[in-house]
Design a protein around this motif. Structure first.
Motif, PDB file in Angstrom:
ATOM      1  N   VAL A  94     -20.793  44.880 108.391  1.00  0.00           N
ATOM      2  CA  VAL A  94     -19.802  43.819 108.557  1.00  0.00           C
ATOM      3  C   VAL A  94     -19.813  42.922 107.327  1.00  0.00           C
ATOM      4  CG1 VAL A  94     -19.143  41.836 109.976  1.00  0.00           C
ATOM      5  CG2 VAL A  94     -20.026  43.906 111.064  1.00  0.00           C
ATOM      6  N   GLU A  95     -20.990  42.715 106.776  1.00  0.00           N
ATOM      7  CA  GLU A  95     -21.151  41.897 105.571  1.00  0.00           C
ATOM      8  C   GLU A  95     -22.327  42.418 104.757  1.00  0.00           C
ATOM      9  OE1 GLU A  95     -19.905  37.391 106.867  1.00  0.00           O
ATOM     10  OE2 GLU A  95     -21.941  38.062 107.246  1.00  0.00           O
ATOM     11  N   ARG A  96     -22.221  42.205 103.447  1.00  0.00           N
ATOM     12  CA  ARG A  96     -23.355  42.475 102.566  1.00  0.00           C
ATOM     13  C   ARG A  96     -23.512  41.282 101.631  1.00  0.00           C
ATOM     14  NH1 ARG A  96     -21.845  48.573 101.471  1.00  0.00           N
ATOM     15  NH2 ARG A  96     -20.402  47.656  99.990  1.00  0.00           N
ATOM     16  N   ASN A 133     -17.322  33.912 108.994  1.00  0.00           N
ATOM     17  CA  ASN A 133     -17.334  35.021 109.939  1.00  0.00           C
ATOM     18  C   ASN A 133     -18.014  34.646 111.249  1.00  0.00           C
ATOM     19  OD1 ASN A 133     -15.854  36.830 108.512  1.00  0.00           O
ATOM     20  ND2 ASN A 133     -17.593  37.929 107.660  1.00  0.00           N
ATOM     21  N   TRP A 172     -17.996  51.444 103.256  1.00  0.00           N
ATOM     22  CA  TRP A 172     -16.590  51.202 103.560  1.00  0.00           C
ATOM     23  C   TRP A 172     -15.712  52.180 102.789  1.00  0.00           C
ATOM     24  CZ3 TRP A 172     -18.645  45.935 102.110  1.00  0.00           C
ATOM     25  CH2 TRP A 172     -19.201  45.308 103.239  1.00  0.00           C
ATOM     26  N   PRO A 176     -14.639  46.613  98.756  1.00  0.00           N
ATOM     27  CA  PRO A 176     -14.811  45.407  99.568  1.00  0.00           C
ATOM     28  C   PRO A 176     -14.139  44.187  98.954  1.00  0.00           C
ATOM     29  CG  PRO A 176     -16.794  45.833  98.305  1.00  0.00           C
ATOM     30  CD  PRO A 176     -15.872  47.000  98.062  1.00  0.00           C
ATOM     31  N   GLU A 196     -19.937  40.483 100.217  1.00  0.00           N
ATOM     32  CA  GLU A 196     -18.980  41.580 100.341  1.00  0.00           C
ATOM     33  C   GLU A 196     -18.649  41.801 101.807  1.00  0.00           C
ATOM     34  OE1 GLU A 196     -20.296  44.453  96.591  1.00  0.00           O
ATOM     35  OE2 GLU A 196     -20.713  45.088  98.648  1.00  0.00           O
ATOM     36  N   HIS A 197     -17.389  41.997 102.103  1.00  0.00           N
ATOM     37  CA  HIS A 197     -16.999  42.398 103.452  1.00  0.00           C
ATOM     38  C   HIS A 197     -15.798  43.333 103.353  1.00  0.00           C
ATOM     39  CE1 HIS A 197     -13.610  39.509 103.545  1.00  0.00           C
ATOM     40  NE2 HIS A 197     -14.442  38.692 102.925  1.00  0.00           N
TER      41      HIS A 197
END
Length: 202
Positions: A94-96, A133, A172, A176, A196-197
């Motif tokens: 979901v996120e990095r 988020n 992904w 992103p 990153e998302h």
């Protein structure tokens, strides 16, 4: 990036300080995401700032062991990025939170490093991307969330390849969306943190 070994006392001191800083920064990210209850952390002082430390032994040990395992590779200039990846049970990130790191072992200015690291941690604690988020987090049970620390290397000695476990999180399909959070560029450390998302679905 020039990947070369440097075993000088300055390089060992720099890598030690960087690893200690990463432990605090990663713990701050985990705390701010709100996956664990606030009681899972305790307040400590680091560089004359109030920061959080994981109170649960296994959580604290995972963070500490992960960053300490990277120290010799940071010292040799082999680590390009360190990521804190959040995902749900489906293993889709979901996120990095990405730390892009470059350590210049040629000189060490401890006073300047300390000042810039303090500013970095202050910015980290106030960053808007942590709350952006919050709606995503609230849509699922906190127990559904997982996270891991992942290191990205420019190269790895062949004799040690088997000692590392590949991350099994999915990538992904599209590039992103990147949100810069904070950067610093001083001797001997260049460090960028960005979020990153996945891009929004059309």
């Amino acid at each position: 990036m020039d990947c070369k070994e440097n075993e000088s006392p300055e390089s060992r001191e720099t890598s030690r300080v960087v690893v200690e800083f990463l432990e605090v920064a990663i713990t701050s990210i985990i705390f701010l995401k709100g996956i664990y209850p606030p009681g899972a952390f305790e307040r400590r002082r680091y560089m004359n700032l109030l920061v959080h430390r994981a109170r649960h032994p296994q959580l604290n040990r995972y963070i500490l062991n992960s960053v300490n395992a990277l120290e010799p590779y940071i010292q040799q200039g082999l680590v390009e990025r360190i990521a804190v990846i959040f995902f749900k049970d489906d293993k889709i990130p979901v996120e990095r939170f990405m730390f892009k790191i470059n350590v210049n072992q040629s000189c060490y200015d401890g006073e300047m490093m300390d000042m810039e690291m303090r500013l970095f941690l202050v910015k980290l604690s106030l960053s808007e991307p942590f709350s952006k988020n919050a709606a995503v987090l609230s849509q699922s049970k906190k127990s559904d969330w997982r996270w891991e620390i992942t290191g990205y290397f420019c190269s790895l000695p062949e004799a040690e390849v088997g000692a590392w476990i590949s991350s099994n999180t999915y990538q992904w399909k599209q590039p992103p969306v990147i949100t810069p959070i904070k950067s610093m560029n001083i001797q001997p450390l260049s460090l960028q943190l960005y979020l990153e998302h996945p891009p929004p679905e059309l």
